[in-house]
Design a protein around this motif. Structure first.
Motif, PDB file in Angstrom:
ATOM      1  N   LEU A 161      -3.882   6.858   3.514  1.00  0.00           N
ATOM      2  CA  LEU A 161      -3.816   5.735   2.541  1.00  0.00           C
ATOM      3  C   LEU A 161      -4.151   6.637   1.051  1.00  0.00           C
ATOM      4  O   LEU A 161      -4.905   7.317   1.068  1.00  0.00           O
ATOM      5  CB  LEU A 161      -4.768   4.741   2.674  1.00  0.00           C
ATOM      6  N   ILE A 162      -3.333   6.178   0.193  1.00  0.00           N
ATOM      7  CA  ILE A 162      -3.535   6.774  -1.216  1.00  0.00           C
ATOM      8  C   ILE A 162      -3.978   5.682  -2.092  1.00  0.00           C
ATOM      9  O   ILE A 162      -5.014   5.634  -2.898  1.00  0.00           O
ATOM     10  CB  ILE A 162      -2.075   7.271  -1.658  1.00  0.00           C
ATOM     11  N   GLU A 176     -10.934   0.274  -0.105  1.00  0.00           N
ATOM     12  CA  GLU A 176     -10.949   1.953  -0.534  1.00  0.00           C
ATOM     13  C   GLU A 176     -10.240   2.515   0.549  1.00  0.00           C
ATOM     14  O   GLU A 176     -10.365   2.467   1.541  1.00  0.00           O
ATOM     15  CB  GLU A 176     -12.277   2.264  -0.923  1.00  0.00           C
ATOM     16  N   PRO A 177      -9.469   3.582   0.101  1.00  0.00           N
ATOM     17  CA  PRO A 177      -8.552   4.385   0.730  1.00  0.00           C
ATOM     18  C   PRO A 177      -9.648   5.547   1.271  1.00  0.00           C
ATOM     19  O   PRO A 177      -8.963   6.608   1.704  1.00  0.00           O
ATOM     20  CB  PRO A 177      -7.581   4.891  -0.086  1.00  0.00           C
ATOM     21  N   PHE A 178     -10.972   5.347   1.492  1.00  0.00           N
ATOM     22  CA  PHE A 178     -11.799   6.433   2.142  1.00  0.00           C
ATOM     23  C   PHE A 178     -13.033   5.508   2.656  1.00  0.00           C
ATOM     24  O   PHE A 178     -13.010   4.343   2.606  1.00  0.00           O
ATOM     25  CB  PHE A 178     -12.183   7.375   1.022  1.00  0.00           C
ATOM     26  N   TYR A 179     -13.788   6.188   3.371  1.00  0.00           N
ATOM     27  CA  TYR A 179     -14.867   5.503   4.130  1.00  0.00           C
ATOM     28  C   TYR A 179     -15.982   6.576   4.522  1.00  0.00           C
ATOM     29  O   TYR A 179     -15.746   7.766   4.373  1.00  0.00           O
ATOM     30  CB  TYR A 179     -14.560   4.991   5.467  1.00  0.00           C
ATOM     31  N   LEU A 212      -6.921   6.762   7.555  1.00  0.00           N
ATOM     32  CA  LEU A 212      -5.795   6.469   7.899  1.00  0.00           C
ATOM     33  C   LEU A 212      -5.364   5.053   7.836  1.00  0.00           C
ATOM     34  O   LEU A 212      -6.004   3.938   7.956  1.00  0.00           O
ATOM     35  CB  LEU A 212      -5.734   7.195   9.564  1.00  0.00           C
ATOM     36  N   GLY A 213      -4.151   4.762   7.629  1.00  0.00           N
ATOM     37  CA  GLY A 213      -3.486   3.305   7.616  1.00  0.00           C
ATOM     38  C   GLY A 213      -3.735   2.631   8.873  1.00  0.00           C
ATOM     39  O   GLY A 213      -4.136   1.442   8.887  1.00  0.00           O
ATOM     40  N   VAL A 214      -3.572   3.430  10.072  1.00  0.00           N
ATOM     41  CA  VAL A 214      -3.728   2.488  11.503  1.00  0.00           C
ATOM     42  C   VAL A 214      -5.209   2.488  11.745  1.00  0.00           C
ATOM     43  O   VAL A 214      -5.419   1.684  12.430  1.00  0.00           O
ATOM     44  CB  VAL A 214      -3.152   3.656  12.492  1.00  0.00           C
ATOM     45  N   PHE A 224       0.778  -1.145  -0.123  1.00  0.00           N
ATOM     46  CA  PHE A 224      -0.008   0.124   0.062  1.00  0.00           C
ATOM     47  C   PHE A 224       1.041   1.347  -0.040  1.00  0.00           C
ATOM     48  O   PHE A 224       2.105   1.315   0.214  1.00  0.00           O
ATOM     49  CB  PHE A 224      -1.040  -0.166   1.258  1.00  0.00           C
ATOM     50  N   ILE A 225       0.343   2.470  -0.593  1.00  0.00           N
ATOM     51  CA  ILE A 225       1.144   3.577  -0.528  1.00  0.00           C
ATOM     52  C   ILE A 225       0.282   4.727   0.621  1.00  0.00           C
ATOM     53  O   ILE A 225      -1.058   4.620   0.435  1.00  0.00           O
ATOM     54  CB  ILE A 225       0.986   4.295  -1.768  1.00  0.00           C
TER      55      ILE A 225
END
Length: 932
Positions: free
Chosen positions: A248-249, A256-259, A271-273, A240-241
């Motif tokens: 997250l990107i 997905e990198p959003f919610y 956030l990755g965490v 992941f990036i």
């Protein structure tokens, strides 16, 4: 414990001793093989996982670089097109088809925009369904319209209208203005449909630094996630990036990198965490705990961490580009993807080794019994020989080596009996040899004593513990200034021989470790208190059962004084050279550097002047061609014995800011006392500032020259400069101190022109617009003056004055102009001025006309006064020409009879008749109609 083990082995049977080592070897081999199998398996896993992580990271970096270069390339393409005039910013709507083709050509882009500070905005957007829309904003009204397009890029219908679109406040516009160069905006989140995107933006300036436009292109970052999902990373590995803030990107998982937060429909960045994927979440938390701040990750790193008791291999790679992106690429691979087969192989290896151990134990027991029986018989015979029973004989059957051993054992018994017979004779011979060796030793001691006394180097023998002198030679007494009875029996402490007593302690300590000392530099104090420097060698010897110290010295006091004087002289010379403001170096006859001063070393980018010694031009110059050129010059100077002084050249290597460095170089051949050339001396002066000053002066002189030629004719300007020089040099002036220039010209054609209707126009338009319009007209007239080889005299308001036939003929005339040529050129310019003013009337929509008058005759021309010089004309000819213009008619050219005589064969003229002319009375004049 070791002693107890050795004690127990004394009573151990041979049979057990034969079996036990083999069993232990096999047992150790089994353990080592098992350990190495597991360890090598883990190392192989580490290497494979690391290599896989690095390869995946390299592929991701390459993909990102390729993917993220496209919007900047498109922006640069539009910037170049705007700079070259291919894109018309004054009419942005005409660029819609061009942008439509661009977004079709680059299918990774989601939009392309061009924004201007004064003309408006145009943008093209690729939507999720594949359709393409065009948005246009008029800066004057602020209205924005969004259009649908067909398959050929034509606008079809308006989708929506925004009456007040302030596009200049958008982040992509402001980011470009703030950076002043190509850059990226922060990652934004589109809400319908939801996806991450980022804008590449670039400002475009004109040569004066004025902002022309801002061109922007956007990318959807969801394509990066699609690429990551297509990577094969072991069986369950992930990548992941994320940004430096932890958001997250893109990720290789389906997440997905959003919610969508609860009770809202607006998506937010993830956030990755806080990821729902356990491996992604645990990896992000581990990195946050290790680095505490993601901004501390500045290089690629390989890490490991535990997740549910299982090891995870982690590769962290920072990614940056020239536009300012700063991301982190993370690749994580579980160890369990590789270890299952390795564990199975390890279990099989241990089982096979255990079976081999059991087999070896059984064969060892059988073999030991077969071997030990003959050895027991040999052991019994040996014990009998030890008791003096030398008539033993052993017979062995079975093992070949034991049969050989028994044969040699029987032969040894025979030889042992013979040895007893020879032993008595040997003892008698030994006593005789001892007596001979004693005599030889006595002779050797006498020779040593002679060498000890006659040695030119100081020698002393002392006790080791207290340093009491046992023996010294004459050289030692001469060095220290003592008598023999003053030294023998006294210690070094009593005589205070050592100037630094700690040196003696160091020597004793070194002797305890190494056993000898060689050429230690120490200081001795003589009887008179003088301190001498000695190179001391020492070692331990044994005399009469006591350990003593033998010391041999070499007095180097005078040599040390000479070295000190030479060093001080060298430092003084270095101080002089380093304080010379010039750069100095010198070479030998083979063009090898022998030294330089600090200034030359600094200019040559060498850390210290001593570092240049032994180097050549090939080592200090940037390339071999320049070095060859310098070496040829140096050889020529040495061969001809002719110095080359003050050669100005540019430095081969530019300065740190990229500017050219100019040097004044002098090279002188060095000669010895016999006149033989032994090298070359170079002196270099940095004259860059002087060269820059000279260049600046030359530029200023050229500017002044151009300004003067814009005010005065070239011949007059040259004469005026000569008069000024004479005034400054000789202190004289003419005409009451003025720089008077006056000259009579007998045949000059004068033209006056006045724009009719300009005064009423000035009342209708602003002063700025009026001046701009007048500047356009008179600039066109100036071009006509240059074209026809005439001389513009001056402008007065909206009047324009031209003269032909002064101050000098044109340089491009092959032959001198006749009077008719001068008048003809003036007449042709008057006709061209009528044509030009007609064109202005058509372009501007104003009723412009021009009234022109021409006369020919003698004038006086020159420059008068001390300030604000102007080249002017005086005389009746000038006055009459002015009357021809003022008493003429709009749109017509009036000439005198004198001018008529010059023009009648080449031009069409119409007689006006006799008119009253102020100050002249009745005069016959003509209208110039055109050329024949």
């Amino acid at each position: 414990m070791l002693k107890r083990l050795l004690k127990n082995t004394k009573n151990m049977q041979l049979r057990l001793l034969l079996v036990l080592p083999f069993v232990l070897q096999i047992f150790i081999a089994v353990g080592v093989i098992s350990y190495l199998s597991i360890r090598n398996g883990q190392q192989a896993v580490n290497e494979v996982a690391s290599e896989l992580s690095r390869e995946i990271g390299d592929r991701i970096q390459l993909r990102l670089q390729t993917y993220l270069e496209i919007p900047h390339q498109v922006n640069q393409f539009h910037a170049d097109a705007i700079d070259s005039g291919l894109e018309n910013l004054d009419n942005l709507p005409t660029l819609d088809r061009f942008l439509w083709r661009q977004i079709h050509k680059f299918d990774t882009l989601t939009s392309i925009n061009i924004s201007t500070p004064n003309k408006g905005y145009i943008g093209i957007i690729r939507r999720e369904d594949g359709s393409i829309t065009i948005g246009i904003t008029d800066k004057t009204t602020g209205r924005h319209q969004s259009w649908a397009t067909d398959h050929q890029g034509n606008r079809t219908k308006i989708l929506r209208t925004n009456p007040n679109n302030q596009y200049w406040e958008q982040p992509r516009y402001q980011a470009a203005l703030k950076a002043g160069k190509p850059t990226w905006t922060e990652i934004s989140l589109s809400s319908n449909p939801a996806y991450l995107r980022v804008w590449a933006t670039q400002p475009v300036y004109d040569p004066r630094g004025k902002l022309l436009a801002v061109t922007s292109s956007s990318l959807s970052l969801s394509q990066i996630s699609q690429f990551l999902r297509g990577l094969k990373i072991g069986q369950t590995g992930q990548t992941f990036i994320m940004e430096r803030n932890g958001r997250l990107i893109a990720t290789s998982t389906s997440e997905e990198p959003f919610y969508l937060p609860q009770n809202t429909q607006k998506p937010e960045r993830l956030l990755g965490v806080n990821s729902t994927n356990p491996l992604t979440r645990s990896t992000a938390k581990y990195l946050a705990a290790i680095f505490s701040n993601f901004t501390q990750i500045n290089s690629s790193q390989s890490l490991e961490f535990q997740l549910e008791g299982k090891r995870q291999f982690l590769q962290v790679i920072p990614f940056r580009d020239v536009g300012g992106l700063d991301w982190i690429v993370v690749v994580v691979v579980p160890e369990s993807d590789f270890m299952e087969q390795i564990h199975a192989n390890t279990r099989m290896t241990i089982l096979l080794c255990f079976l081999a151990l059991m087999l070896a134990l059984l064969l060892g027991l059988i073999t030991s019994r077969w071997i030990t029986q003959p050895i027991i018989r040999l052991s019994a015979a040996s014990r009998a020989i030890a008791r003096g029973e030398l008539d033993q004989y052993v017979e062995v059957q079975g093992v070949g080596e034991l049969r050989v051993l028994a044969t040699f054992f029987n032969q040894m018994v025979v030889q042992l009996r013979e040895s007893y017979k020879v032993l008595k004779q040997t003892n008698e011979q030994l006593e005789s040899r001892v007596e001979e060796r004693t005599a030889a030793l006595r002779l050797s001691e006498e020779k040593f004593a002679l060498s000890f006394r006659c040695s030119p180097h100081p020698i002393a023998i002392t006790t080791l513990l207290d340093g009491c002198y046992i023996e010294v030679n004459e050289s030692f007494l001469h060095l220290c200034g003592y008598e023999l009875q003053e030294v023998i029996g006294h210690t070094t402490h009593e005589l205070q021989i050592w100037a630094n007593p700690e040196e003696y302690t160091w020597i004793i300590q070194w002797l305890d470790v190494e056993g000898a000392v060689r050429d230690w530099e120490v200081r001795f104090r003589t009887k008179l208190g003088e301190v001498r420097t000695v190179l001391l060698s020492a070692e331990k010897i044994e005399l009469a059962g006591e350990v003593c110290l033998l010391c041999i010295g070499n007095d180097i006091t005078e040599r040390k004084l000479m070295e000190k004087a030479l060093r001080e002289q060298k430092e003084y010379l270095r101080l002089i050279l380093d304080n010379i403001p010039l750069q100095v170096f010198w070479k030998d006859a083979n063009l090898v550097f022998l030294g330089c001063n600090q200034n030359w070393a600094k200019a040559a980018e060498i850390n210290h002047p001593e570092a240049v010694v032994g180097k050549t031009d090939y080592d200090v110059l940037p390339n071999r061609e320049i070095a060859d050129l310098f070496r040829v010059q140096d050889r020529r100077i040495m061969e001809t014995m002719t110095p080359e002084l003050h050669i100005v050249a540019s430095k081969p290597r530019p300065s740190a800011d990229g500017q050219t460095v100019w040097l004044d170089i002098s090279k002188i051949p060095l000669q010895d006392s016999t006149g033989k050339v032994i090298g070359i001396l170079g002196v270099v002066e940095d004259i860059t500032l002087r060269k820059k000053a000279e260049e600046a002066l030359r530029v200023e002189q050229e500017k002044s020259e151009r300004l003067l030629l814009n005010i005065l004719p070239k011949a007059i300007a040259e004469q005026l400069k000569q008069n000024l020089w004479n005034f400054r040099e000789n202190g004289f002036a003419k005409s009451n101190g003025a720089m008077l220039i006056a000259e009579q010209f007998d045949d000059v054609t004068i033209m006056f022109a006045d724009i009719v209707g300009f005064t009423p126009l000035s009342a209708r338009i602003s002063p700025q617009a009026l001046v701009n319009l007048l500047n356009e007209i008179f600039s066109t007239f100036d071009e006509l003056v240059e074209k026809h080889g005439l001389e513009k005299i001056k402008t007065i308001g909206d009047a324009y004055m031209v003269a032909g036939g002064l101050p000098m003929p044109r340089e491009d005339d092959a032959e001198p102009m006749t009077n008719g040529d001068i008048a003809s050129r003036t007449a042709q310019m008057a006709l061209d001025m009528q044509t030009a003013i007609t064109q202005f009337e058509a372009d501007k929509g104003e009723p412009f006309q021009i009234r022109i008058g021409i006369n020919t005759g003698p004038v006086v021309a020159g420059v008068i006064g001390m300030k604000k010089f102007i080249y002017d004309l005086w005389g009746d000819t000038v006055n009459v020409a002015s009357r021809m213009e003022s008493q003429g008619m709009p749109g017509r050219i009036q000439v005198t009879a004198t001018t008529y005589e010059r023009l009648q064969n080449q031009y069409l003229l119409e007689k006006r008749g006799t008119i009253p002319v102020k100050g002249k009375g009745e005069m016959t004049t003509y209208w110039l109609i055109g050329s024949r």
